[in-house]
Design a protein around this motif. Structure first.
Motif, PDB file in Angstrom:
ATOM      1  N   ILE A   1      -5.834  -5.186 -13.059  1.00 16.62           N
ATOM      2  CA  ILE A   1      -6.313  -5.440 -14.425  1.00 16.62           C
ATOM      3  C   ILE A   1      -7.833  -5.633 -14.376  1.00 16.62           C
ATOM      4  O   ILE A   1      -8.376  -6.052 -13.354  1.00 16.62           O
ATOM      5  CB  ILE A   1      -5.574  -6.638 -15.076  1.00 16.62           C
ATOM      6  N   PRO A   2      -8.529  -5.314 -15.465  1.00 14.23           N
ATOM      7  CA  PRO A   2      -9.997  -5.356 -15.430  1.00 14.23           C
ATOM      8  C   PRO A   2     -10.568  -6.667 -15.977  1.00 14.23           C
ATOM      9  O   PRO A   2     -10.092  -7.172 -16.991  1.00 14.23           O
ATOM     10  CB  PRO A   2     -10.377  -4.194 -16.359  1.00 14.23           C
ATOM     11  N   SER A   3     -11.608  -7.146 -15.350  1.00 20.28           N
ATOM     12  CA  SER A   3     -12.240  -8.388 -15.819  1.00 20.28           C
ATOM     13  C   SER A   3     -12.699  -8.231 -17.262  1.00 20.28           C
ATOM     14  O   SER A   3     -12.613  -9.168 -18.052  1.00 20.28           O
ATOM     15  CB  SER A   3     -13.424  -8.739 -14.918  1.00 20.28           C
ATOM     16  N   TRP A   4     -13.181  -7.019 -17.616  1.00 20.77           N
ATOM     17  CA  TRP A   4     -13.727  -6.808 -18.955  1.00 20.77           C
ATOM     18  C   TRP A   4     -12.634  -6.768 -20.032  1.00 20.77           C
ATOM     19  O   TRP A   4     -12.937  -6.848 -21.219  1.00 20.77           O
ATOM     20  CB  TRP A   4     -14.607  -5.560 -19.011  1.00 20.77           C
ATOM     21  N   GLY A   5     -11.390  -6.705 -19.633  1.00 23.96           N
ATOM     22  CA  GLY A   5     -10.290  -6.755 -20.602  1.00 23.96           C
ATOM     23  C   GLY A   5     -10.102  -8.150 -21.192  1.00 23.96           C
ATOM     24  O   GLY A   5      -9.403  -8.321 -22.177  1.00 23.96           O
ATOM     25  N   PHE A   6     -10.726  -9.166 -20.567  1.00 25.34           N
ATOM     26  CA  PHE A   6     -10.590 -10.537 -21.076  1.00 25.34           C
ATOM     27  C   PHE A   6     -11.826 -11.001 -21.844  1.00 25.34           C
ATOM     28  O   PHE A   6     -11.837 -12.078 -22.412  1.00 25.34           O
ATOM     29  CB  PHE A   6     -10.323 -11.498 -19.904  1.00 25.34           C
TER      30      PHE A   6
ATOM     31  N   ILE B   1     -17.070 -15.517 -15.276  1.00 24.71           N
ATOM     32  CA  ILE B   1     -16.174 -14.991 -14.237  1.00 24.71           C
ATOM     33  C   ILE B   1     -15.031 -15.972 -13.919  1.00 24.71           C
ATOM     34  O   ILE B   1     -13.910 -15.559 -13.631  1.00 24.71           O
ATOM     35  CB  ILE B   1     -16.980 -14.575 -12.975  1.00 24.71           C
ATOM     36  N   GLU B   2     -15.326 -17.280 -14.037  1.00 26.79           N
ATOM     37  CA  GLU B   2     -14.275 -18.279 -13.778  1.00 26.79           C
ATOM     38  C   GLU B   2     -13.125 -18.090 -14.778  1.00 26.79           C
ATOM     39  O   GLU B   2     -11.955 -18.146 -14.411  1.00 26.79           O
ATOM     40  CB  GLU B   2     -14.825 -19.705 -13.921  1.00 26.79           C
ATOM     41  N   GLU B   3     -13.494 -17.871 -16.051  1.00 23.36           N
ATOM     42  CA  GLU B   3     -12.465 -17.710 -17.085  1.00 23.36           C
ATOM     43  C   GLU B   3     -11.713 -16.386 -16.917  1.00 23.36           C
ATOM     44  O   GLU B   3     -10.509 -16.301 -17.176  1.00 23.36           O
ATOM     45  CB  GLU B   3     -13.112 -17.810 -18.472  1.00 23.36           C
ATOM     46  N   LYS B   4     -12.417 -15.363 -16.453  1.00 25.23           N
ATOM     47  CA  LYS B   4     -11.740 -14.071 -16.232  1.00 25.23           C
ATOM     48  C   LYS B   4     -10.703 -14.203 -15.112  1.00 25.23           C
ATOM     49  O   LYS B   4      -9.582 -13.695 -15.217  1.00 25.23           O
ATOM     50  CB  LYS B   4     -12.768 -12.992 -15.884  1.00 25.23           C
ATOM     51  N   PHE B   5     -11.080 -14.890 -14.041  1.00 26.80           N
ATOM     52  CA  PHE B   5     -10.116 -15.104 -12.946  1.00 26.80           C
ATOM     53  C   PHE B   5      -8.937 -15.956 -13.427  1.00 26.80           C
ATOM     54  O   PHE B   5      -7.786 -15.699 -13.066  1.00 26.80           O
ATOM     55  CB  PHE B   5     -10.795 -15.755 -11.733  1.00 26.80           C
ATOM     56  N   ALA B   6      -9.225 -16.971 -14.251  1.00 25.25           N
ATOM     57  CA  ALA B   6      -8.144 -17.838 -14.752  1.00 25.25           C
ATOM     58  C   ALA B   6      -7.149 -17.009 -15.581  1.00 25.25           C
ATOM     59  O   ALA B   6      -5.928 -17.138 -15.419  1.00 25.25           O
ATOM     60  CB  ALA B   6      -8.732 -18.975 -15.579  1.00 25.25           C
TER      61      ALA B   6
ATOM     62  N   TRP C   1     -21.771  -7.271 -14.738  1.00 29.21           N
ATOM     63  CA  TRP C   1     -21.192  -8.292 -15.610  1.00 29.21           C
ATOM     64  C   TRP C   1     -20.636  -9.468 -14.805  1.00 29.21           C
ATOM     65  O   TRP C   1     -20.653 -10.598 -15.275  1.00 29.21           O
ATOM     66  CB  TRP C   1     -20.061  -7.686 -16.466  1.00 29.21           C
ATOM     67  N   ASP C   2     -20.095  -9.194 -13.623  1.00 32.22           N
ATOM     68  CA  ASP C   2     -19.367 -10.231 -12.885  1.00 32.22           C
ATOM     69  C   ASP C   2     -20.093 -10.738 -11.647  1.00 32.22           C
ATOM     70  O   ASP C   2     -19.838 -11.850 -11.183  1.00 32.22           O
ATOM     71  CB  ASP C   2     -17.984  -9.700 -12.477  1.00 32.22           C
TER      72      ASP C   2
ATOM     73  N   ILE D   1     -14.458  -2.399  -7.114  1.00 33.66           N
ATOM     74  CA  ILE D   1     -15.824  -2.801  -7.444  1.00 33.66           C
ATOM     75  C   ILE D   1     -16.437  -1.679  -8.276  1.00 33.66           C
ATOM     76  O   ILE D   1     -16.473  -0.521  -7.839  1.00 33.66           O
ATOM     77  CB  ILE D   1     -16.650  -3.037  -6.157  1.00 33.66           C
ATOM     78  N   ASN D   2     -16.893  -2.028  -9.479  1.00 32.54           N
ATOM     79  CA  ASN D   2     -17.417  -1.028 -10.413  1.00 32.54           C
ATOM     80  C   ASN D   2     -18.919  -1.184 -10.589  1.00 32.54           C
ATOM     81  O   ASN D   2     -19.374  -2.108 -11.274  1.00 32.54           O
ATOM     82  CB  ASN D   2     -16.730  -1.185 -11.772  1.00 32.54           C
TER      83      ASN D   2
END
Ligand code: RM4
Ligand code: MN
Ligand code: MN
Length: 397
Positions: A21-26, A45-50, A71-72, A97-98
């Motif tokens: 799943i992508p970090s940018w989806g959150f 990034i903390e919230e994306k991982f959560a 972004w991350d 890694i993008n």
């Protein structure tokens, strides 16, 4: 029940199925015209991982999170420690890694295909940094989407830009560690409207082959013209051992990044069927890297991600129901209607009861969407993040 061939086919397929799943989806995203911020959106990034950890807790099949470098990991390699800590705390690993070669002012006229040697060198340095980030995090894929192109005929040399890209991709490939894969994504238009430098799978295949054996093509559903037979492209790339990854989403018109299967679930089934054939009949050792590449502007982000993952599992399970041996016999005998019914019949089966059973057998919630609602997770993060996310931001500003 245990002798049910459908059950064992579906269970075997699900056991091997994972999707990134992508970090940018959150995160808060929008369109060119505006951005509707959401109270629950992840702003760091903390919230994306959560959020990714919550999706993985509910579905059990999303162990990795794709990261966009700018972004991350805005400080590049200096951010590795932070990411490793988040991996430890959440149990989610860094995925592909993008690199980001499309946002900085220097890239107005392109990155690796920019006529300026200085800009090209800067872009290659960023690509090599991204490879190093991948090495440091032990993540397999470095995923390249090159936004380069032009808006008006005659304003750029399409020919010379090919050579510049070949050079940049070869330099990047040379930096890869043995286990790393470099994915080359293509897209026919947007942000450029006249020509895109890597516009289709032929160009992506040629460039990746030229770069070296660890470069493969990445297919994204939304990156095709209307009516393109995407499963045929997948079949060709699998046949040539050149399919490295697939970005799932759905669309009606262009790169709409809508929920997988929301518009055309049969297309996803047909794509999964080709991939499943490769795994079962050909005994492929490694699946292509599956990823959800979606940004949800209107739907709640965590809900939409869970819905997407569940949909992907359902469609993969349906593809696994096709009796490959029987289908091959029918195809060879040109028994068209029977072949079509074997294929289509699998699509029309309701696999949801089997999916529930599989989840229970893995100690997962039988219904991830219901479990999300019951958990109160979205309410909790809405409250925690609401103030930070208040105040709309315009996509134009
Ligand atoms: C592009 C492409 C890339 C993704 C970006 C955000 O259209 O699909 O894979 O990283 O969007
Ligand atoms: Mn993509
Ligand atoms: Mn896209």
């Amino acid at each position: 029940m245990s002798n049910d061939p459908n059950r064992s086919r579906v269970f075997d397929a699900l056991d091997k199925f994972a999707i990134e799943i992508p970090s940018w989806g959150f995160a808060n995203t929008g369109t060119r015209f505006g951005k509707f911020t959401q109270a629950a959106a992840a702003a760091c990034i903390e919230e994306k991982f959560a959020d990714a950890a919550e999706v993985n807790r509910l579905t059990g099949v999303t162990p990795t999170l794709a990261l966009h470098v700018l972004w991350d990991l805005p400080r590049g390699l200096a951010d590795i420690g932070k990411i490793k800590e988040l991996e430890e705390n959440t149990g989610v690993r860094a995925g592909s890694i993008n690199p980001n070669l499309f946002q900085e002012a220097d890239y107005k006229f392109g990155s690796i295909a920019n006529p300026s040697p200085e800009v090209r060198a800067k872009a290659v340095a960023h690509l090599i940094d991204s490879v190093e980030i991948g090495k440091a995090l032990g993540s397999a894929e470095v995923s390249l989407w090159i936004a380069d192109g032009s808006n008006y005929p005659g304003t750029q040399s399409m020919r010379r830009r090919i050579g510049w890209m070949q050079e940049a991709l070869a330099q990047t490939h040379a930096a890869l560690a043995p286990g790393q894969i470099m994915l080359v994504e293509y897209k026919p238009f947007e942000p450029a409207f006249y020509h895109t430098d890597i516009a289709d799978w032929g160009m992506a295949l040629e460039l990746s082959r030229g770069a070296g054996p660890q470069a493969k093509v990445l297919v994204d559903t939304g990156h095709h013209y209307q009516g393109t037979n995407i499963e045929q492209i997948v079949a060709w790339l699998l046949e040539l051992n050149a399919l490295g990854g697939f970005h799932f989403n759905d669309r009606k018109y262009a790169d709409d990044d809508l929920t997988i299967g929301s518009i055309d679930p049969y297309q996803v089934f047909r794509i999964f069927h080709e991939i499943h054939f490769e795994c079962i009949v050909r005994g492929a050792k490694k699946m292509p890297a599956f990823m959800i590449d979606q940004s949800h502007n209107l739907k709640g982000k965590v809900e939409a991600m869970v819905q997407s993952v569940v949909t992907a599992q359902e469609l993969y399970a349906k593809a696994a129901l096709v009796d490959q041996q029987k289908l091959a016999e029918l195809q060879d005998a040109c028994r068209l209607v029977e072949a079509e019914e074997e294929f289509r019949g699998a699509f029309w089966q309701d696999v949801r009861p089997l999916l529930r059973e599989w989840r229970v057998s893995k100690g997962l919630p039988p219904d991830p969407m219901a479990a999300l609602r019951e958990s109160g997770y979205v309410e909790k993060i809405s409250e925690e993040r609401g103030a930070k996310n208040a105040g709309g931001a315009s996509s134009y500003a």
